[in-house]
Design a protein around this motif. Structure first.
Motif, PDB file in Angstrom:
ATOM      1  N   LEU A 130     -35.493  14.528  -8.634  1.00 52.95           N
ATOM      2  CA  LEU A 130     -36.413  15.331  -9.430  1.00 52.95           C
ATOM      3  C   LEU A 130     -36.501  16.775  -8.939  1.00 52.95           C
ATOM      4  O   LEU A 130     -36.691  17.703  -9.734  1.00 52.95           O
ATOM      5  CB  LEU A 130     -37.805  14.693  -9.419  1.00 52.95           C
ATOM      6  N   LEU A 131     -36.366  16.956  -7.633  1.00 56.06           N
ATOM      7  CA  LEU A 131     -36.507  18.296  -7.048  1.00 56.06           C
ATOM      8  C   LEU A 131     -35.278  19.163  -7.295  1.00 56.06           C
ATOM      9  O   LEU A 131     -35.399  20.362  -7.583  1.00 56.06           O
ATOM     10  CB  LEU A 131     -36.758  18.168  -5.542  1.00 56.06           C
ATOM     11  N   HIS A 132     -34.104  18.587  -7.174  1.00 52.54           N
ATOM     12  CA  HIS A 132     -32.861  19.372  -7.158  1.00 52.54           C
ATOM     13  C   HIS A 132     -32.419  19.763  -8.574  1.00 52.54           C
ATOM     14  O   HIS A 132     -31.420  19.264  -9.097  1.00 52.54           O
ATOM     15  CB  HIS A 132     -31.759  18.594  -6.453  1.00 52.54           C
ATOM     16  N   VAL A 133     -33.156  20.675  -9.153  1.00 56.54           N
ATOM     17  CA  VAL A 133     -32.805  21.241 -10.456  1.00 56.54           C
ATOM     18  C   VAL A 133     -32.561  22.734 -10.265  1.00 56.54           C
ATOM     19  O   VAL A 133     -33.046  23.329  -9.291  1.00 56.54           O
ATOM     20  CB  VAL A 133     -33.925  21.001 -11.489  1.00 56.54           C
ATOM     21  N   PRO A 134     -31.807  23.373 -11.146  1.00 59.16           N
ATOM     22  CA  PRO A 134     -31.552  24.804 -10.987  1.00 59.16           C
ATOM     23  C   PRO A 134     -32.849  25.603 -10.836  1.00 59.16           C
ATOM     24  O   PRO A 134     -33.811  25.413 -11.576  1.00 59.16           O
ATOM     25  CB  PRO A 134     -30.797  25.164 -12.259  1.00 59.16           C
ATOM     26  N   ALA A 135     -32.851  26.478  -9.849  1.00 59.46           N
ATOM     27  CA  ALA A 135     -34.032  27.284  -9.541  1.00 59.46           C
ATOM     28  C   ALA A 135     -33.931  28.633 -10.233  1.00 59.46           C
ATOM     29  O   ALA A 135     -32.839  29.123 -10.533  1.00 59.46           O
ATOM     30  CB  ALA A 135     -34.151  27.476  -8.032  1.00 59.46           C
ATOM     31  N   PRO A 136     -35.068  29.280 -10.486  1.00 60.72           N
ATOM     32  CA  PRO A 136     -35.042  30.601 -11.115  1.00 60.72           C
ATOM     33  C   PRO A 136     -34.485  31.658 -10.173  1.00 60.72           C
ATOM     34  O   PRO A 136     -34.424  31.471  -8.953  1.00 60.72           O
ATOM     35  CB  PRO A 136     -36.515  30.858 -11.439  1.00 60.72           C
ATOM     36  N   ALA A 137     -34.118  32.772 -10.742  1.00 57.53           N
ATOM     37  CA  ALA A 137     -33.496  33.844  -9.959  1.00 57.53           C
ATOM     38  C   ALA A 137     -34.423  34.409  -8.898  1.00 57.53           C
ATOM     39  O   ALA A 137     -33.957  34.941  -7.883  1.00 57.53           O
ATOM     40  CB  ALA A 137     -33.037  34.968 -10.899  1.00 57.53           C
ATOM     41  N   ASP A 138     -35.741  34.291  -9.100  1.00 55.33           N
ATOM     42  CA  ASP A 138     -36.686  34.841  -8.125  1.00 55.33           C
ATOM     43  C   ASP A 138     -37.196  33.798  -7.148  1.00 55.33           C
ATOM     44  O   ASP A 138     -38.218  34.008  -6.476  1.00 55.33           O
ATOM     45  CB  ASP A 138     -37.860  35.521  -8.826  1.00 55.33           C
ATOM     46  N   ALA A 139     -36.489  32.665  -7.010  1.00 51.55           N
ATOM     47  CA  ALA A 139     -36.856  31.668  -6.004  1.00 51.55           C
ATOM     48  C   ALA A 139     -36.771  32.281  -4.612  1.00 51.55           C
ATOM     49  O   ALA A 139     -36.005  33.226  -4.374  1.00 51.55           O
ATOM     50  CB  ALA A 139     -35.930  30.460  -6.110  1.00 51.55           C
ATOM     51  N   PRO A 140     -37.540  31.764  -3.647  1.00 55.95           N
ATOM     52  CA  PRO A 140     -37.487  32.316  -2.288  1.00 55.95           C
ATOM     53  C   PRO A 140     -36.082  32.240  -1.701  1.00 55.95           C
ATOM     54  O   PRO A 140     -35.329  31.295  -1.970  1.00 55.95           O
ATOM     55  CB  PRO A 140     -38.449  31.421  -1.504  1.00 55.95           C
TER      56      PRO A 140
END
Length: 292
Positions: A130-140
């Motif tokens: 559930l966690l490992h989905v594409p993150a947004p460009a402004d992720a840490p």
């Protein structure tokens, strides 16, 4: 490796004053220091809440990352496990210079030296799924987690030069093999970043064995290679738990090899801790990496 000295002393009077100033409806609840870790101090607040405050400047940005991103992550992983998403935000005040959070008090105790079996392996696989989905460009951005393994070789091999790391020569061979595997080229995905046994909480399942109760400490949350979280297969699980975890996650062979490398990296860091329980958990993880 000694726990860094606190740059601000966090105690009950300080936190009580912060609550009275910013969250007065909570200020009368019982308050007790329950953990004083590498980066943060945790105080239990009544029966249902906790207060999480940085104890040094290096952690201040990390807690801001949690405040920004954990509510979204908590909603995503809620079908499997709770995480300590902030329910109140605290700001610098008086002699305290950083942001802080009031979070839910979560069930369970750190896995520590205990090891999870099949049921924990299934639950951890579902959590990372559930966690490992594409993150947004402004992720840490975290410069030491979820990055290409080769960028960490100097630091890891320096740790493995220490006589305090068990079976260091064998671990160095595993690390070099993993670092030689092609780097991750997929989209950066959300990762916990520090999914070791002291950030995974267990309680007792219906069969009397350990059950995944919560996942905590998202200070290293970032976007990148999911292999860093898959290292929990060796850090937290026994052979059977690791087998079912791998089956459920279904990583390709290169990702699994990189995950084993991350297990070497994290276990070697825990081996150099001044905390006996960290060293004991590291010793068990080393055995899993090399013999499990």
């Amino acid at each position: 490796m000694a726990t860094p000295a606190a740059e601000v002393h966090v105690d009950v009077p300080l936190v009580r004053a912060l609550l009275e100033d910013q969250h007065p409806d909570l200020a009368g609840l019982p308050l007790e220091v329950v953990a004083n870790g590498w980066d943060n101090v945790i105080l239990r607040l009544g029966d249902l809440l906790a207060v999480r405050l940085p104890r040094r400047a290096a952690a201040a940005t990390l807690i801001e990352h949690e405040q920004r991103w954990l509510p979204e992550i908590a909603r995503r992983v809620a079908p499997i496990v709770p995480v300590p998403d902030p329910i109140r935000i605290g700001r610098p005040a008086g002699d305290y210079p950083w942001s802080w959070s009031v979070v839910r008090w979560l069930p369970g105790t750190p896995a520590g030296e205990r090891v999870g079996g099949v049921h924990v392996g299934e639950a951890l696989a579902a959590f990372v799924g559930l966690l490992h989905v594409p993150a947004p460009a402004d992720a840490p951005v975290n410069p030491v987690r979820a990055v290409p393994l080769a960028t960490r070789s100097d630091a890891v091999l320096a740790r493995l030069d220490s006589p305090d790391v068990p079976r260091a020569r064998e671990l160095a061979a595993v690390w070099r093999a993993a670092a030689a595997v092609p780097a991750y080229t997929g989209p950066p995905v959300w990762v916990h970043g520090d999914l070791h046994p002291f950030n995974v909480l267990f309680d007792t399942g219906p069969d009397g064995g350990p059950r995944l109760a919560a996942v905590v400490d998202f200070g290293d949350v970032t976007a990148g290679d999911p292999a860093v979280d898959l290292a929990t297969a060796w850090l937290t699980l026994d052979h059977d738990g690791r087998r079912v975890f791998r089956t459920r996650v279904a990583p390709d062979d290169d990702t699994w090899e990189r995950a084993r490398g991350w297990a070497v990296s994290i276990a070697s860091a825990l081996s150099l801790s001044d905390d006996r329980t960290f060293r004991a958990a590291a010793s068990r993880a080393v055995q899993q990496v090399l013999d499990g």
